[in-house]
Design a protein around this motif. Structure first.
Motif, PDB file in Angstrom:
ATOM      1  N   ARG A 147      33.719  45.086  24.832  1.00 48.32           N
ATOM      2  CA  ARG A 147      34.850  45.198  25.862  1.00 48.32           C
ATOM      3  C   ARG A 147      36.176  45.781  25.558  1.00 48.32           C
ATOM      4  O   ARG A 147      36.917  46.360  26.349  1.00 48.32           O
ATOM      5  CB  ARG A 147      34.716  43.704  26.520  1.00 48.32           C
ATOM      6  CG  ARG A 147      35.682  43.724  27.708  1.00 48.32           C
ATOM      7  CD  ARG A 147      35.461  42.508  28.453  1.00 48.32           C
ATOM      8  NE  ARG A 147      33.999  42.108  28.743  1.00 48.32           N
ATOM      9  CZ  ARG A 147      33.767  42.386  29.694  1.00 48.32           C
ATOM     10  NH1 ARG A 147      34.160  43.409  30.743  1.00 48.32           N
ATOM     11  NH2 ARG A 147      32.264  42.152  30.181  1.00 48.32           N
ATOM     12  N   GLU A 191      39.946  31.261  43.009  1.00 45.96           N
ATOM     13  CA  GLU A 191      39.330  31.957  41.733  1.00 45.96           C
ATOM     14  C   GLU A 191      40.405  32.257  40.770  1.00 45.96           C
ATOM     15  O   GLU A 191      40.364  32.182  39.613  1.00 45.96           O
ATOM     16  CB  GLU A 191      38.414  32.882  42.169  1.00 45.96           C
ATOM     17  CG  GLU A 191      36.953  32.410  42.956  1.00 45.96           C
ATOM     18  CD  GLU A 191      36.066  33.501  43.385  1.00 45.96           C
ATOM     19  OE1 GLU A 191      36.609  34.621  43.462  1.00 45.96           O
ATOM     20  OE2 GLU A 191      34.907  33.350  43.256  1.00 45.96           O
ATOM     21  N   ILE A 202      30.239  41.851  40.435  1.00 44.43           N
ATOM     22  CA  ILE A 202      30.941  41.200  39.153  1.00 44.43           C
ATOM     23  C   ILE A 202      30.208  40.031  38.895  1.00 44.43           C
ATOM     24  O   ILE A 202      30.403  39.134  39.386  1.00 44.43           O
ATOM     25  CB  ILE A 202      32.343  41.201  39.296  1.00 44.43           C
ATOM     26  CG1 ILE A 202      32.986  42.412  39.869  1.00 44.43           C
ATOM     27  CG2 ILE A 202      33.088  40.695  38.043  1.00 44.43           C
ATOM     28  CD1 ILE A 202      34.449  42.425  40.240  1.00 44.43           C
ATOM     29  N   ARG A 203      29.675  40.163  37.628  1.00 38.75           N
ATOM     30  CA  ARG A 203      29.057  38.854  37.198  1.00 38.75           C
ATOM     31  C   ARG A 203      30.012  38.125  36.550  1.00 38.75           C
ATOM     32  O   ARG A 203      29.866  36.895  36.456  1.00 38.75           O
ATOM     33  CB  ARG A 203      27.696  39.503  36.237  1.00 38.75           C
ATOM     34  CG  ARG A 203      26.634  40.354  37.048  1.00 38.75           C
ATOM     35  CD  ARG A 203      25.613  40.781  35.918  1.00 38.75           C
ATOM     36  NE  ARG A 203      24.756  41.497  36.659  1.00 38.75           N
ATOM     37  CZ  ARG A 203      23.661  42.218  36.186  1.00 38.75           C
ATOM     38  NH1 ARG A 203      23.631  42.024  34.683  1.00 38.75           N
ATOM     39  NH2 ARG A 203      22.631  42.986  36.621  1.00 38.75           N
ATOM     40  N   GLU A 204      30.724  38.438  35.732  1.00 35.08           N
ATOM     41  CA  GLU A 204      31.956  37.809  35.042  1.00 35.08           C
ATOM     42  C   GLU A 204      33.177  38.032  35.371  1.00 35.08           C
ATOM     43  O   GLU A 204      34.003  38.937  34.890  1.00 35.08           O
ATOM     44  CB  GLU A 204      31.550  38.058  33.428  1.00 35.08           C
ATOM     45  CG  GLU A 204      30.037  37.821  32.883  1.00 35.08           C
ATOM     46  CD  GLU A 204      30.087  38.166  31.359  1.00 35.08           C
ATOM     47  OE1 GLU A 204      31.160  38.103  30.650  1.00 35.08           O
ATOM     48  OE2 GLU A 204      29.004  38.401  31.156  1.00 35.08           O
ATOM     49  N   LEU A 205      33.563  37.180  36.279  1.00 37.51           N
ATOM     50  CA  LEU A 205      35.335  37.321  36.901  1.00 37.51           C
ATOM     51  C   LEU A 205      35.989  37.122  35.732  1.00 37.51           C
ATOM     52  O   LEU A 205      36.886  38.147  35.433  1.00 37.51           O
ATOM     53  CB  LEU A 205      35.401  36.532  37.832  1.00 37.51           C
ATOM     54  CG  LEU A 205      36.677  36.395  38.452  1.00 37.51           C
ATOM     55  CD1 LEU A 205      36.890  37.837  39.203  1.00 37.51           C
ATOM     56  CD2 LEU A 205      36.985  35.318  39.527  1.00 37.51           C
ATOM     57  N   PRO A 206      36.104  36.189  34.973  1.00 41.32           N
ATOM     58  CA  PRO A 206      37.263  36.136  33.848  1.00 41.32           C
ATOM     59  C   PRO A 206      37.159  37.395  32.757  1.00 41.32           C
ATOM     60  O   PRO A 206      38.226  37.901  32.454  1.00 41.32           O
ATOM     61  CB  PRO A 206      36.529  34.919  32.850  1.00 41.32           C
ATOM     62  CG  PRO A 206      35.724  34.054  33.901  1.00 41.32           C
ATOM     63  CD  PRO A 206      34.876  34.994  34.753  1.00 41.32           C
ATOM     64  N   ALA A 207      35.990  37.837  32.522  1.00 38.96           N
ATOM     65  CA  ALA A 207      36.060  39.255  31.760  1.00 38.96           C
ATOM     66  C   ALA A 207      36.527  40.409  32.452  1.00 38.96           C
ATOM     67  O   ALA A 207      37.298  41.123  32.114  1.00 38.96           O
ATOM     68  CB  ALA A 207      34.428  39.465  31.263  1.00 38.96           C
ATOM     69  N   TRP A 208      36.050  40.417  33.771  1.00 39.52           N
ATOM     70  CA  TRP A 208      36.681  41.431  34.683  1.00 39.52           C
ATOM     71  C   TRP A 208      38.324  41.517  34.707  1.00 39.52           C
ATOM     72  O   TRP A 208      38.940  42.433  34.385  1.00 39.52           O
ATOM     73  CB  TRP A 208      36.352  41.389  35.968  1.00 39.52           C
ATOM     74  CG  TRP A 208      36.403  42.804  37.035  1.00 39.52           C
ATOM     75  CD1 TRP A 208      35.928  43.808  36.958  1.00 39.52           C
ATOM     76  CD2 TRP A 208      37.688  42.764  37.743  1.00 39.52           C
ATOM     77  NE1 TRP A 208      36.505  44.633  38.009  1.00 39.52           N
ATOM     78  CE2 TRP A 208      37.630  43.955  38.504  1.00 39.52           C
ATOM     79  CE3 TRP A 208      38.849  41.802  38.065  1.00 39.52           C
ATOM     80  CZ2 TRP A 208      38.659  44.521  39.383  1.00 39.52           C
ATOM     81  CZ3 TRP A 208      39.718  42.477  38.810  1.00 39.52           C
ATOM     82  CH2 TRP A 208      39.658  43.529  39.623  1.00 39.52           C
ATOM     83  N   GLU A 267      42.141  31.133  36.606  1.00 41.80           N
ATOM     84  CA  GLU A 267      42.186  32.296  35.436  1.00 41.80           C
ATOM     85  C   GLU A 267      43.886  32.576  34.920  1.00 41.80           C
ATOM     86  O   GLU A 267      44.170  33.118  33.977  1.00 41.80           O
ATOM     87  CB  GLU A 267      41.568  33.478  35.409  1.00 41.80           C
ATOM     88  CG  GLU A 267      40.110  33.187  35.815  1.00 41.80           C
ATOM     89  CD  GLU A 267      39.311  32.855  34.694  1.00 41.80           C
ATOM     90  OE1 GLU A 267      39.536  32.981  33.483  1.00 41.80           O
ATOM     91  OE2 GLU A 267      38.374  32.142  34.960  1.00 41.80           O
ATOM     92  N   THR A 321      40.417  39.839  32.635  1.00 38.58           N
ATOM     93  CA  THR A 321      40.860  40.329  31.258  1.00 38.58           C
ATOM     94  C   THR A 321      40.991  41.727  30.991  1.00 38.58           C
ATOM     95  O   THR A 321      42.004  42.235  30.308  1.00 38.58           O
ATOM     96  CB  THR A 321      40.083  39.445  30.229  1.00 38.58           C
ATOM     97  OG1 THR A 321      39.798  37.986  30.373  1.00 38.58           O
ATOM     98  CG2 THR A 321      40.450  39.868  28.859  1.00 38.58           C
TER      99      THR A 321
END
Length: 321
Positions: free
Chosen positions: A149, A7, A53-59, A11, A61
Motif C-alpha cells: 500500500r 464513519e 471499498i472493502r477497507e475504509l481505514p486503508a482507503w 478515523e 489512509t
C-alpha cells in the motif's frame, strides 16, 4: 451524509496522527484531514461506490498520505526560504495527559522509530528526509501500513518503497541524531534537574545533564532574536541555555511557566515580556536518552503558537508539578 460523517469521525484521530507525523505541522495536518474528508464525501456519497471499498481505514489512509506527499513537496521549497531555524508546530497538552498511541505500529525490532513515535526530536529528524522517504517511513514503521500500500501511495514498486523506508530508517537512527528514549518518570527527573540547574546560574550542574553532542534549536520565525544555526556541544549549549533561561530566575516576577506535554513528551510552556515590551510565548521540548539531554527544542514563533492553552497567575517560575 450523516452515515459518512460518522464513519469518518471514527478515523479522524488516526488520520490526524498520520498527517502530523508526515507534515510536522498541526495546521497543515488538519487541512490534509479536511481535504481527505472532502474527497471521501465526494467519492463515496454514491452507495454503489461506497460498497466497492472493502477497507475504509486503508482507503482513507492512502488518500490522506497522497495529500500529505503533495504538501511535503511544496513545503520543502517554503522551508528553504524560512528565516532562521525551523521547528514543527508543537502539540501542547496537560502534563498529566497520556501520550497518543492509537493507530501506531506494534513494536518489532524492524520499527526503529517506535521509541521515538512521539516527540519533537523525531519530527525534527524527519525534516532531513526526502518527501518520499518520509512518507514511506511514517506509513510503514510508525503506522504499520504494508509496503504494497505504501508503494501505491508513492506510485512506485514495493521493492522501491522498501528501499525508501530503509534509507529513511538509517537517517533517523544515525549517530548524530538526538535520541529520545526516556519514559515519563525519567523525563520528569531530567526536566526538574534542568530547571534547578538553570535556576542555580552555574554551568557545572547543567553540563552534568547534557550529552556531549547535545543540540539546541530555536525557531522564532524572524519575530525575535534567535540563533540562526543549531548550537552544538555540551559547553556551548550549556552557556547558551543559561543565558536564555537564567533570565527567568532573575525576572521571575515577569515569567509564567508550566510543565506540559510537547508532542507527547514532557516540556515547558512559558510566557514573559521582551525587552521591547512585546509579549513572548515559548514552548521548550527536551529529548532525553540514558538520563542526559540530547536535544533542546525552543519554539517561540508566535505564528506557530496560536493554539496554546493560556497560563494563569499561579503558573510562576520556577514551574511546579
Amino acid at each position: 451524509m450523516r452515515d459518512l460523517a460518522t464513519e469518518f469521525e471514527v478515523e479522524r484521530g488516526r488520520l490526524l496522527a498520520v498527517a502530523h507525523r508526515m507534515l510536522g505541522s498541526r495546521s497543515e495536518a488538519e487541512d490534509a484531514v479536511q481535504e481527505t474528508w472532502l474527497r471521501y464525501a465526494g467519492a463515496l456519497a454514491d452507495p454503489a461506490a461506497r460498497a466497492e471499498i472493502r477497507e475504509l481505514p486503508a482507503w482513507l489512509t492512502t488518500t490522506c498520505a497522497r495529500i500529505c506527499l503533495d504538501v511535503l513537496r511544496s513545503a520543502r521549497v517554503r522551508r528553504e526560504a524560512y528565516p532562521g531555524q525551523w521547528l514543527p508546530e508543537p502539540v501542547v497538552s496537560p502534563a498529566g495527559a497520556a501520550a497518543p498511541t492509537d493507530g501506531y505500529a506494534p513494536d518489532p525490532a524492524e520499527r526503529a522509530v517506535r521509541t521515538d513515535q512521539v516527540g519533537t526530536a523525531l519530527l525534527v529528524v524527519l525534516e532531513r528526509l526526502a518527501p518520499e522517504q518520509r512518507v514511506a517511513l511514517v506509513l510503514h514503521d510508525v503506522f504499520a501500513v504494508p509496503f504494497a500500500r505504501v508503494a501505491d501511495v508513492l506510485g512506485t514498486t514495493e521493492v522501491a518503497a522498501r528501499q525508501l523506508a530503509s534509507r529513511a530508517r538509517r537517517a533517523v537512527t544515525a549517530p548524530d541524531v538526538p535520541r529520545h528514549t526516556a519514559d515519563p518518570g525519567e523525563q520528569r527527573r531530567v526536566l526538574e534537574a534542568f530547571v534547578a540547574a538553570t535556576e542555580s546560574g552555574e554551568l557545572d550542574p547543567l553540563l552534568r545533564l547534557l550529552a556531549p553532542d547535545v543540540v539546541f534549536i530555536g525557531d522564532s520565525g524572524g519575530h525575535f532574536p534567535a540563533a540562526r544555526r543549531p548550537v552544538v556541544g555540551a559547553d556551548a549549549v550549556g552557556r547558551f541555555t543559561l543565558g536564555l533561561f537564567g533570565r527567568a530566575g532573575r525576572y521571575a516576577h515577569r515569567v509564567l511557566a508550566r510543565p506540559v506535554l510537547v508532542d507527547g513528551v514532557l516540556g515547558l510552556q512559558l510566557e514573559t515580556v521582551h525587552t521591547d515590551g512585546r509579549p513572548i510565548r515559548m514552548v521548550t521540548a527536551l529529548a532525553v536518552h540514558e538520563g542526559r539531554i540530547t536535544g533542546v527544542f525552543n519554539q517561540l514563533n508566535p505564528e506557530k503558537l496560536t493554539d496554546l492553552p493560556p497560563l494563569g497567575d499561579d503558573d510562576r517560575w520556577p514551574p511546579r508539578w
